[in-house]
Write a protein that holds these residues in place. Structure first.
Motif, short mmCIF file in Angstrom:
data_model
loop_
_atom_site.label_atom_id
_atom_site.label_comp_id
_atom_site.label_asym_id
_atom_site.label_seq_id
_atom_site.Cartn_x
_atom_site.Cartn_y
_atom_site.Cartn_z
N HIS A 357 -69.44 -69.73 -9.22
CA HIS A 357 -68.19 -69.06 -9.62
C HIS A 357 -67.41 -69.91 -10.61
CE1 HIS A 357 -69.01 -66.27 -6.35
NE2 HIS A 357 -67.96 -65.56 -6.72
N ALA A 358 -67.29 -71.20 -10.34
CA ALA A 358 -66.50 -72.07 -11.20
C ALA A 358 -67.09 -72.18 -12.61
CB ALA A 358 -66.39 -73.46 -10.58
N ARG A 359 -68.41 -72.21 -12.70
CA ARG A 359 -69.05 -72.41 -14.00
C ARG A 359 -69.26 -71.12 -14.78
NH1 ARG A 359 -74.13 -76.47 -13.84
NH2 ARG A 359 -74.32 -75.50 -15.90
N PHE A 360 -69.56 -70.02 -14.06
CA PHE A 360 -70.01 -68.83 -14.77
C PHE A 360 -69.19 -67.56 -14.53
CE2 PHE A 360 -73.80 -71.51 -14.41
CZ PHE A 360 -74.28 -71.50 -15.72
N LEU A 361 -68.50 -67.45 -13.43
CA LEU A 361 -67.90 -66.17 -13.07
C LEU A 361 -66.39 -66.17 -13.22
CD1 LEU A 361 -70.08 -65.32 -9.93
CD2 LEU A 361 -70.40 -64.57 -12.30
N PRO A 362 -65.80 -65.01 -13.50
CA PRO A 362 -64.35 -64.95 -13.70
C PRO A 362 -63.54 -64.90 -12.41
CG PRO A 362 -65.33 -62.79 -14.11
CD PRO A 362 -66.47 -63.74 -13.86
N LEU A 363 -64.19 -64.66 -11.28
CA LEU A 363 -63.48 -64.54 -10.01
C LEU A 363 -63.38 -65.87 -9.29
CD1 LEU A 363 -65.08 -61.28 -8.54
CD2 LEU A 363 -63.01 -61.49 -9.93
N GLU A 364 -62.30 -66.04 -8.56
CA GLU A 364 -62.19 -67.19 -7.67
C GLU A 364 -63.09 -66.96 -6.47
OE1 GLU A 364 -58.79 -69.28 -4.79
OE2 GLU A 364 -58.22 -67.80 -6.31
N TYR A 365 -63.81 -68.01 -6.05
CA TYR A 365 -64.73 -67.85 -4.94
C TYR A 365 -64.00 -67.62 -3.62
CZ TYR A 365 -68.35 -68.71 -1.50
OH TYR A 365 -69.22 -68.57 -0.44
N LYS A 366 -64.54 -66.71 -2.82
CA LYS A 366 -64.06 -66.50 -1.46
C LYS A 366 -65.27 -66.45 -0.53
CE LYS A 366 -59.71 -64.06 -2.35
NZ LYS A 366 -58.93 -62.84 -2.07
N PRO A 367 -65.29 -67.20 0.57
CA PRO A 367 -66.44 -67.18 1.48
C PRO A 367 -66.51 -65.87 2.26
CG PRO A 367 -64.68 -68.51 2.39
CD PRO A 367 -64.23 -68.11 1.00
N GLY A 368 -67.63 -65.69 2.96
CA GLY A 368 -67.79 -64.49 3.77
C GLY A 368 -69.15 -63.83 3.63
N TYR A 369 -70.08 -64.51 2.96
CA TYR A 369 -71.36 -63.90 2.61
C TYR A 369 -72.46 -64.09 3.66
CZ TYR A 369 -69.39 -63.34 -2.05
OH TYR A 369 -68.61 -62.99 -3.12
N PHE A 370 -72.24 -65.00 4.63
CA PHE A 370 -73.28 -65.29 5.63
C PHE A 370 -72.64 -65.40 7.00
CE2 PHE A 370 -73.42 -68.27 1.95
CZ PHE A 370 -74.37 -67.64 1.19
#
Length: 377
Positions: A357-370
């Motif tokens: 997210h920090a390097r490539f994506l425009p969104l701030e990371y939020k956990p919750g995927y696993f």
């Protein structure tokens, strides 16, 4: 200093070249089906044949992922509402984008697409049969609109890199595409190098596709997509020899007879498809306590009766949309950690996804995927 007429003209030309975007050139790209397609690139106007294509578009244009999108399919708010809401919050004008139905279900409006005058229409390769049967490629060619196929779903471990290169070429962002591809490959090697060095025993893994989405049991994967991710992560995909293609089903008796060591269920928030369903709602910023509760409830089904994975609490849920975007390397790291916790004690898939997210994506990371039954909830 006073400029002569010739010098002034040169200076003006240089200024214009600096402030105006480069003119598009006709380039030939080879899509994932092997078709050679002529496209004016960099593309200024594109139609996304699936809303979830924003996953890879955003990875190539972190600052303005929707800038050149003139229309998109309407699936993202239903298939991944949390991500859609995050993009909507940051880019409120996406509500003004025209939306389309799907090619496979026959609700794609080709007249609307032509009216938007796109430079290219992107389609996932799983829509190829429906597209060809409807004669859309020929119809679009008559009005000078090329259609390009990409693939992150049918054979993602084979087609992710070429698909990202295709998009890099179309968007004039080849360097970003190569940077992403290297990032992805390096993160996969952090798993495969350890497995090659240690050669651990491979646990039998059953992957249930969209568990709880319906009362039927059980959808799964053959030797691709999550099935292939399990193999890369050091496991043995239970359904590999049962399902001949990428997607298919296994019956409850086959699961019980195979007695898998590990169970992985893909999930998401599908309330707009199946309100109040038994699906496990993992995803962007999800409630992991509720996801844990729903995951445990799915283990009570007859198909999992007496299965070793349930007895040992080696039952996990993972974001379903990893099956349809170029972020599969995050899933591979998490699966490896579940299957071989001692070997991968220092591996941090959450940090990998945060770095993505920090390097490539425009969104701030939020956990919750696993989520796992072994998690303390």
């Amino acid at each position: 200093m006073r400029l002569t007429g010739k010098t002034a003209a040169l200076a003006m030309g240089l200024l214009v070249s600096m402030v105006l975007p480069a003119l598009a050139d006709k380039v030939t790209v080879k899509d994932v089906t092997g078709r050679s397609v002529e496209v004016n690139a960099p593309v200024n106007h594109m139609i996304l044949g699936e809303g979830r294509q924003i996953y890879f578009l955003a990875a190539l244009d972190k600052e303005a992922p929707f800038e050149h999108v003139v229309g998109w399919r309407d699936d993202l708010p239903k298939a991944d509402p949390e991500s859609y809401q995050a993009y909507l919050t940051k880019y409120p004008d996406i509500t003004k984008l025209p939306t389309f139905g799907g090619m496979k279900d026959g609700t794609f409006d080709i007249e609307q697409a032509v009216a938007l005058k796109p430079d290219v229409i992107l389609m996932n390769v799983d829509a190829k049969t429906a597209t060809e049967e409807a004669g859309y490629i020929e119809k679009l060619a008559k009005v000078g609109i090329p259609l390009v196929y990409v693939d992150f779903r049918e054979k993602p471990m084979e087609n992710t890199e070429p698909s990202m290169r295709i998009m890099g070429q179309l968007m004039g962002r080849e360097a970003v595409a190569e940077d992403f591809i290297k990032f992805r490959a390096d993160r996969i090697e952090r798993v495969t190098d350890v497995l090659e060095k240690n050669n651990p025993a491979k646990p039998v893994v059953f992957v249930e596709r969209a568990g709880g989405y319906s009362d039927d049991c059980c959808m799964s994967f053959g030797d691709e997509n999550f099935g292939k991710m399990v193999e890369i992560s050091g496991g043995k995909n239970m359904a590999k020899d049962i399902i001949p293609g990428t997607f298919g089903t296994v019956n409850p008796e086959q699961i019980i007879a195979s007695n898998p060591d590990q169970i992985i269920i893909t999930g998401g928030n599908w309330d707009k498809y199946v309100p109040g369903g038994a699906w496990v709602g993992v995803g962007y910023g999800s409630d992991l306590k509720e996801a844990h509760r729903k995951l445990e409830a799915l283990t009570k089904r007859p198909a999992f009766t007496g299965v070793k994975a349930v007895e040992d609490k080696n039952v996990h849920a993972i974001w379903h949309q990893f099956y349809n975007n170029p972020y599969q390397f995050v899933a591979i790291q998490e699966i490896a950690k579940w299957l071989h916790p001692d070997l991968f004690a220092d591996l941090d898939p959450e940090a990998t996804f945060k770095e993505l997210h920090a390097r490539f994506l425009p969104l701030e990371y939020k956990p919750g995927y696993f989520v796992s039954l072994k998690d303390d909830r």
